[in-house]
Design a protein around this motif. Structure first.
Motif, short mmCIF file in Angstrom:
data_model
loop_
_atom_site.label_atom_id
_atom_site.label_comp_id
_atom_site.label_asym_id
_atom_site.label_seq_id
_atom_site.Cartn_x
_atom_site.Cartn_y
_atom_site.Cartn_z
N GLU A 1 0.86 -1.18 0.00
CA GLU A 1 0.00 0.00 0.00
C GLU A 1 0.90 1.23 0.00
O GLU A 1 1.59 1.51 0.97
N LEU A 2 0.89 1.95 -1.12
CA LEU A 2 1.73 3.12 -1.27
C LEU A 2 0.88 4.38 -1.12
O LEU A 2 -0.32 4.37 -1.42
N PRO A 3 1.49 5.49 -0.68
CA PRO A 3 0.73 6.74 -0.58
C PRO A 3 0.16 7.13 -1.94
O PRO A 3 0.74 6.83 -2.99
N ASN A 4 -0.97 7.81 -1.94
CA ASN A 4 -1.64 8.22 -3.19
C ASN A 4 -0.74 9.07 -4.08
O ASN A 4 -0.84 8.99 -5.30
N ASN A 5 0.12 9.88 -3.50
CA ASN A 5 0.96 10.77 -4.30
C ASN A 5 2.31 10.15 -4.66
O ASN A 5 3.17 10.82 -5.22
N TRP A 6 2.52 8.85 -4.36
CA TRP A 6 3.79 8.20 -4.64
C TRP A 6 3.96 7.95 -6.11
O TRP A 6 3.02 7.60 -6.81
N LYS A 7 5.19 8.19 -6.62
CA LYS A 7 5.50 7.85 -8.01
C LYS A 7 6.93 7.35 -8.06
O LYS A 7 7.77 7.73 -7.25
#
Length: 76
Positions: free
Chosen positions: A61-67
């Motif tokens: 589960e990665l943060p929504n703003n992660w790229k």
């Protein structure tokens, strides 16, 4: 095994455990043969596919703003 450039040729680095099991020492000469070229290519492609499947199976589960930033990941 890793392929590296050595002068104007390529060299294969043999892991220590493999060298020990084959009783290889510096200066030994070995013969390299391609047993089944299409199979080897399929093996490389299959290994990549399997690695991607294992990563997906982690279900991180990665943060929504992660790229992913390739340049940052490969910076030395």
């Amino acid at each position: 095994m890793r392929v590296t450039r050595w002068n104007d040729a390529l060299a294969v680095q043999i892991p220590a455990d493999v060298a020990r099991s084959l009783d290889l020492k510096e200066g030994d000469e070995v013969t390299v043969a391609v047993a089944n070229e299409p199979s080897q290519e399929a093996g490389r492609l299959n290994a990549k596919k399997q690695a991607l499947e294992r990563i997906k199976a982690l279900k991180l589960e990665l943060p929504n703003n992660w790229k992913f930033d390739r340049e940052e990941a490969n910076a030395r």
